[in-house]
Design a protein around this motif. Structure first.
Motif, PDB file in Angstrom:
ATOM      1  N   GLU A 196       0.823  -1.212   0.000  1.00 21.79           N
ATOM      2  CA  GLU A 196       0.000   0.000   0.000  1.00 21.79           C
ATOM      3  C   GLU A 196       0.855   1.259   0.000  1.00 21.79           C
ATOM      4  OE1 GLU A 196      -2.806  -0.115   3.219  1.00 21.79           O
ATOM      5  OE2 GLU A 196      -4.381  -0.827   1.879  1.00 21.79           O
ATOM      6  N   GLN A 197       1.935   1.234   0.788  1.00 22.91           N
ATOM      7  CA  GLN A 197       2.801   2.398   0.874  1.00 22.91           C
ATOM      8  C   GLN A 197       3.476   2.681  -0.467  1.00 22.91           C
ATOM      9  OE1 GLN A 197       3.137   4.476   3.470  1.00 22.91           O
ATOM     10  NE2 GLN A 197       4.469   5.763   2.233  1.00 22.91           N
ATOM     11  N   LYS A 228       0.916   4.043  -2.939  1.00 18.13           N
ATOM     12  CA  LYS A 228       0.612   5.446  -2.658  1.00 18.13           C
ATOM     13  C   LYS A 228       1.720   6.363  -3.171  1.00 18.13           C
ATOM     14  CE  LYS A 228      -0.418   8.605   1.172  1.00 18.13           C
ATOM     15  NZ  LYS A 228      -0.570   8.722   2.661  1.00 18.13           N
ATOM     16  N   SER A 229       2.964   5.960  -2.961  1.00 21.08           N
ATOM     17  CA  SER A 229       4.087   6.761  -3.452  1.00 21.08           C
ATOM     18  C   SER A 229       4.079   6.842  -4.974  1.00 21.08           C
ATOM     19  CB  SER A 229       5.410   6.165  -2.973  1.00 21.08           C
ATOM     20  OG  SER A 229       5.501   6.176  -1.563  1.00 21.08           O
ATOM     21  N   GLU A 251       1.417   6.693  -6.934  1.00 16.78           N
ATOM     22  CA  GLU A 251       0.344   7.601  -7.332  1.00 16.78           C
ATOM     23  C   GLU A 251       0.761   9.053  -7.169  1.00 16.78           C
ATOM     24  OE1 GLU A 251      -2.989   6.531  -4.979  1.00 16.78           O
ATOM     25  OE2 GLU A 251      -3.344   4.613  -6.010  1.00 16.78           O
ATOM     26  N   GLN A 252       1.461   9.365  -6.092  1.00 16.42           N
ATOM     27  CA  GLN A 252       1.904  10.741  -5.868  1.00 16.42           C
ATOM     28  C   GLN A 252       2.928  11.171  -6.915  1.00 16.42           C
ATOM     29  OE1 GLN A 252       3.347  10.461  -1.843  1.00 16.42           O
ATOM     30  NE2 GLN A 252       1.363  10.980  -0.938  1.00 16.42           N
TER      31      GLN A 252
END
Length: 449
Positions: free
Chosen positions: A85-86, A89-90, A92-93
């Motif tokens: 997940e981490q 998320k990175s 996507e950013q």
């Protein structure tokens, strides 16, 4: 500066939006050789910025050479759901100003829902090995066009028993791919065996190892007699130690649940995180922890990899980590990005040797600490003699030297047993029939009638 690496302006815009102006050491060393397409083995500890070290060259490559009609172009394997997940998320950013899409898949979520998302054909896939194997077996994922394979926290994946799964996944990928492996250590036999089977002439980048991570963290040890004593020490620490967020580690899920109940009874704002919880519940717990609605998180090692929460300034090992690398990843949840942190380990008599082996592995000496009024009877093992012989064993007296002129007499065991016993007198003269035996009496003949 990232401008020295000449990243695409859309990636640079995403970095600026996050306030990132300069690369970390692992990013500076990895991005350029990764852009050249070589296979890389990178030794980097947690919190060093390694996620962007492989995402930046990957996204730069996909922007420069778009392939909209191909299947999945990049696969990132992570050992735990939290790390997956981490990383997602990175990604996507960092790809916020591009058309590149990513997707994370792992256990604990509906298989059909994930299969529906996979049909949208995201360029980048972040997955845990177990769930990815299920999709490969049901043919919901196509890795024949894969260009980049990333093995994140490879040592942890091997520790969790994912070696065969990783090999199966690599066999499904296109042979002409680039493989990037990130691990806390590159010297173990399992890592070398894995790299020989999935990589092609990799270049090794030894940027840091487990020993360099612990230098910026205050590390202390408090001795405890047993579990009940540990609970009293923990309550004292959480009630008087200054901290914003605390992370407490146990070795089993059952112990985590029990300790969570104890802390709740003691009126602490605490929650529990471990692998038996379903994914929505785990996500909810992490959200509460990040929002500081709970101040204390009790977790197993599932939280040691991939858990990136700002403001964790206290880590407590309620049960000591089973290895030096696990210990480093646990305490690495604090002291991140140049911040200070404290790690305290509660050591019982059965954990003393484990603590000493971790000290030898990391080449450090953990600070000994006591809490006034909470001292226990265990003060560490008794000191041994310089000779290494166990204390309490009496030294055998040296045998007295016998004179050369005295003959050596063999001592028999039965003679030793007979010492002090009175012997019966023996008659040395030969016995006759009259002397040795009583005369036989004649039997009376029976009556005739």
């Amino acid at each position: 500066m990232f401008t020295d690496i000449q990243l695409n302006e859309r990636l640079q815009k995403a970095l600026d939006a996050q306030g990132i102006t300069a690369p970390t050491a692992v990013q500076q060393a990895t991005i350029a050789p990764a852009l050249s397409g070589r296979d890389l083995m990178i030794s980097a500890v947690t919190g060093s910025g390694k996620t962007y070290a492989f995402l930046l060259p990957m996204l730069q490559r996909f922007i420069d050479t778009p392939s909209p009609k191909t299947a999945t172009r990049a696969l990132i394997l992570a050992p735990t759901r939290e790390l997956a997940e981490q990383v997602s998320k990175s990604c996507e950013q960092l790809a916020a100003f591009t058309q590149i899409k990513s997707l994370s898949i792992y256990g604990g979520e509906g298989f059909k829902e994930q299969a529906a998302k996979l049909r949208k054909n995201p360029e980048i896939l972040v997955a845990t090995p177990g769930r990815l194997i299920e999709h490969l077996e049901r043919q919901t994922i196509d890795l024949s066009d894969l260009e980049v394979l990333v093995l994140d926290e490879a040592d942890r994946m091997l520790d969790m028993g994912f070696s065969e799964d990783v090999l199966k996944i690599a066999a499904q990928c296109r042979p002409e791919r680039q493989t990037l492996l990130f691990s806390a250590t590159l010297n173990t036999g399992d890592i070398r065996s894995l790299t020989e089977q999935v990589m092609n002439n990799p270049e090794s980048l030894l940027l840091s190892d487990a020993r360099t991570q612990v230098e910026a963290i205050t590390q202390q040890v408090i001795l405890a007699d047993d579990v009940k004593h540990k609970e009293r020490l923990l309550n004292r620490l959480l009630s008087h130690e200054p901290y914003s967020r605390a992370l407490i580690f146990t070795n089993t899920r059952v112990a985590a649940d029990q300790l969570g109940n104890v802390l709740s009874y003691q009126k602490h704002r605490a929650a529990v995180l471990h692998g038996d919880m379903d994914q929505p519940k785990r996500r909810q717990v992490l959200k509460l922890f990040r929002e500081n609605r709970i101040q204390i998180l009790v977790a197993t090692d599932v939280a040691a990899r991939g858990l990136d929460v700002e403001g964790i300034d206290l880590v407590i090992n309620f049960a000591m980590a089973r290895s030096g690398d696990d210990y480093v990843h646990r305490i690495g949840r604090t002291g991140r990005a140049g911040e200070s942190g404290t790690a305290i380990s509660l050591i019982s008599p059965s954990e003393w040797n484990l603590m000493c082996s971790i000290e030898r592995y990391l080449r450090i000496s953990l600070e000994r600490r006591t809490l006034s009024g909470f001292e226990g009877s265990f003060k560490g093992p008794l000191k041994t003699k310089a000779s290494g012989k166990a204390i309490g064993k009496k030294k055998r007296p040296e045998a007295k030297k016998q004179d050369d002129d005295k003959p050596k007499v063999k001592k028999r065991l039965r003679d030793q047993k007979a010492i002090g016993k009175r012997r019966k007198p023996q008659n040395t003269e030969p016995q006759t029939l009259d002397q040795g035996f009583a005369p036989l009496k004649k039997r009376k003949a029976p009556d005739a009638g």
